[in-house]
Design an enzyme around this catalytic site. Structure first.
Site, PDB file in Angstrom:
ATOM      1  N   ILE A   1      16.069  49.475 -71.314  1.00  0.00           N
ATOM      2  CA  ILE A   1      15.042  50.393 -70.827  1.00  0.00           C
ATOM      3  C   ILE A   1      15.512  51.823 -71.017  1.00  0.00           C
ATOM      4  CG2 ILE A   1      13.673  51.106 -68.836  1.00  0.00           C
ATOM      5  CD1 ILE A   1      14.222  48.309 -67.656  1.00  0.00           C
TER       6      ILE A   1
ATOM      7  N   GLY B   1      21.145  58.441 -70.838  1.00  0.00           N
ATOM      8  CA  GLY B   1      20.898  57.661 -69.626  1.00  0.00           C
ATOM      9  C   GLY B   1      19.905  56.537 -69.838  1.00  0.00           C
ATOM     10  N   SER B   2      20.110  55.398 -69.177  1.00  0.00           N
ATOM     11  CA  SER B   2      19.253  54.246 -69.425  1.00  0.00           C
ATOM     12  C   SER B   2      19.536  53.141 -68.407  1.00  0.00           C
ATOM     13  CB  SER B   2      19.483  53.729 -70.842  1.00  0.00           C
ATOM     14  OG  SER B   2      20.873  53.600 -71.089  1.00  0.00           O
ATOM     15  N   ARG B   3      18.973  51.965 -68.668  1.00  0.00           N
ATOM     16  CA  ARG B   3      19.112  50.846 -67.746  1.00  0.00           C
ATOM     17  C   ARG B   3      18.975  49.538 -68.513  1.00  0.00           C
ATOM     18  NH1 ARG B   3      14.918  50.320 -62.728  1.00  0.00           N
ATOM     19  NH2 ARG B   3      14.572  48.082 -62.924  1.00  0.00           N
TER      20      ARG B   3
ATOM     21  N   MET C   1      22.794  52.875 -66.318  1.00  0.00           N
ATOM     22  CA  MET C   1      23.788  53.507 -67.172  1.00  0.00           C
ATOM     23  C   MET C   1      23.590  55.020 -67.111  1.00  0.00           C
ATOM     24  SD  MET C   1      23.009  50.945 -70.354  1.00  0.00           S
ATOM     25  CE  MET C   1      24.178  51.697 -71.488  1.00  0.00           C
TER      26      MET C   1
END
EC number: 4.1.1.65
Length: 219
Positions: free
Chosen positions: A157, A187-189, A99
């Site tokens: 995450i 921002g991430s995942r 993301m």
């Protein structure tokens, strides 16, 4: 489109910062036209950027008894067999969605079922595409058992920019497919761990939509 509740405080602080910054410039540097216009443009851009981080667009969600719906907006960066060592401790099929800061950051339940496991892990803030981020970054782990007996694990995450993960579930909760289970700022995942043999319906580098794109199909 509406603004997600997780953005209220950040947006309010941004407005306060913009107000103070513009007041100082107008009072002390009113005679420097280029500086005033630079601050005005910077303030507008900052407000728009922060606002879009927390947008909650209207959507018609997908659904399906044996479908795994994408939990987040972003791009598919991993599709591989791996060993999941926290809960299952066996081979699983991992699908990861990165993301970026411009994506919608709401996280949605990929399936309906019962939350069998949940854990929050404090940690580092490595870049979300770093393979070590799955085990070393700030993260949450959620396992939901489908009524057919299969379980999937999904993991929020934090990335290099994200400093706060929010979750709305706990062990024992009954969750509904595509309803919100959390939010990650900036921002991430999100990693999803599926049973081996699950049919995956996405490809590497594919752009996906949370609550809309069918990620996989349970057998």
């Amino acid at each position: 489109m509406t603004i997600h509740k997780e953005g209220y405080t950040t947006i309010a602080l941004t407005i306060l910062l913009i107000f103070v910054l513009n007041a100082v410039v107008d009072y002390k540097y009113y005679d420097i036209t280029w500086l005033r216009w630079f601050i005005y443009i910077f303030s507008a851009a900052l407000f728009i950027i922060v606002l879009q981080f927390f947008r909650n667009p209207s959507r018609t969600f997908s659904s399906g008894e044996n479908l795994v719906i994408c939990p987040a907006d972003g791009k598919v960066v991993v599709i591989e067999e791996t060993t999941e060592g926290e809960y299952f401790k066996d081979k699983r099929l991992q699908v990861s969605i990165f993301m970026s800061p411009v994506n919608v950051h709401i996280n949605r339940n990929p399936i309906s079922g019962v939350v069998k496991f949940f854990k929050y892990h404090p940690g580092k803030y490595l870049a979300a595409w770093n393979p070590k981020s799955s085990t070393e970054n700030e993260r949450t782990t959620t396992v939901v058992e489908h009524k057919n007996g299969q379980s999937i694990l999904f993991r929020q995450i934090a990335g290099a920019l994200a400093r706060r993960i929010v979750w709305y579930v706990k062990e024992g909760d009954k969750v509904v497919q595509t309803e919100q289970f959390g939010f990650i700022k900036f921002g991430s995942r999100v990693d999803v761990f599926l049973p081996i043999g699950t049919k995956v319906n996405v490809e590497l580098n594919q752009v996906v939509k949370g609550g809309i794109t069918t990620l996989a199909e349970l057998s």
